[in-house]
Design a protein around this motif. Structure first.
Motif: not given
Ligand SMILES: C[S@@+](CC[C@H](N)C(=O)[O-])C[C@H]1O[C@@H](n2cnc3c(N)ncnc32)[C@H](O)[C@@H]1O
Length: 208
Positions: A12-14, A43-50, A64-67, A90-93, A106-108
């Motif tokens: 999705r991020y490609a 945590l789970g920062c995605g493209e880092g907007r926040n 932190v994100d695993f993508a 990193a994998d947050v799990s 932690v957002l979404f």
């Molecule tokens: C809906 S996006 C939200 C991104 C960001 N928090 C935002 O609000 O723009 C969810 C994000 O969680 C990440 N994610 C999901 N499972 C994860 C895991 N186990 N470890 C790290 N990141 C994870 C995904 O790669 C994705 O970037």
């Protein structure tokens, strides 16, 4: 780790376009603007907007994100603006923080309950006394009464679960919020039907 999910997010991020908005989640920015600036973990920062918005305000941010593809976009955007964000792949799990923060956000981040058991406990423990835990995600009610987001109840966090995790915190906000959806690619482009999403908002301050 759920490899399929990681691969899916990377795909999705490609694209060069941003999946989510360039600016922060509005509610997040409104809440965080009221907190004393310090150190933050996203945590789970995605493209880092926040994370980028926090860094613009003067926060010292670890994200932190695993993508890797999402992090690369965040890294590029932050370096264009001369912002110093620590981008952690990193994998947050499974990941553990060895640092305590003034804000853990932690957002979404919607994962399986099994994964959440790890990251939610870790996130709450990573808040230092006097610091804040802020969660914003799709509310379980969003499936029936909102639009977009995961349709699997188990990956959506109930307020009661957050409240239980934060026994040693003052609970400042715990509510379901109705948000007007922006036309973001991550929501599938132009939205038809309902244009609101129901979000869970939880803000708590650590007592000790
Ligand atoms: C809906 S996006 C939200 C991104 C960001 N928090 C935002 O609000 O723009 C969810 C994000 O969680 C990440 N994610 C999901 N499972 C994860 C895991 N186990 N470890 C790290 N990141 C994870 C995904 O790669 C994705 O970037």
């Amino acid at each position: 780790m759920d490899i399929d999910q990681q691969t899916r997010w990377n795909q999705r991020y490609a694209s060069t376009e941003l999946i989510w908005s360039a600016g922060p989640n509005e509610l997040f920015a409104e809440i965080a603007a009221g907190l004393a600036i310090g150190s933050a973990l996203d945590l789970g920062c995605g493209e880092g907007r926040n994370s980028i918005w926090l860094a613009q305000q003067g926060w010292r941010v670890s994200a932190v994100d695993f993508a890797a593809n999402g992090l690369d976009k965040g890294r590029e955007l932050s370096s264009q603006q001369g912002l110093d964000v620590e981008w952690i792949l990193a994998d947050v799990s499974q990941w553990e923080s060895d640092v305590k923060y003034d804000l853990v956000a932690v957002l979404f981040l919607h994962t399986s309950k099994r994964e959440r058991e790890h990251w939610l406990t870790m996130a709450v423990q990573a808040v230092q006394p006097g610091g804040y835990f802020l969660y914003i995600g799709h509310d379980p009610e969003n499936i029936a009464n909102g639009s977009g987001g995961p349709q699997i109840p188990d990956v959506l966090v109930k307020l009661s679960e957050l409240e239980e995790c934060c026994g040693n915190f003052d609970h400042i906000r715990a509510e379901t919020f109705s948000r007007t959806l922006l036309n973001e690619e991550g929501h599938g482009g132009v939205l038809g039907g309902k244009n609101v999403a129901l979000d869970t908002i939880f803000l708590a301050k650590r007592k000790y």
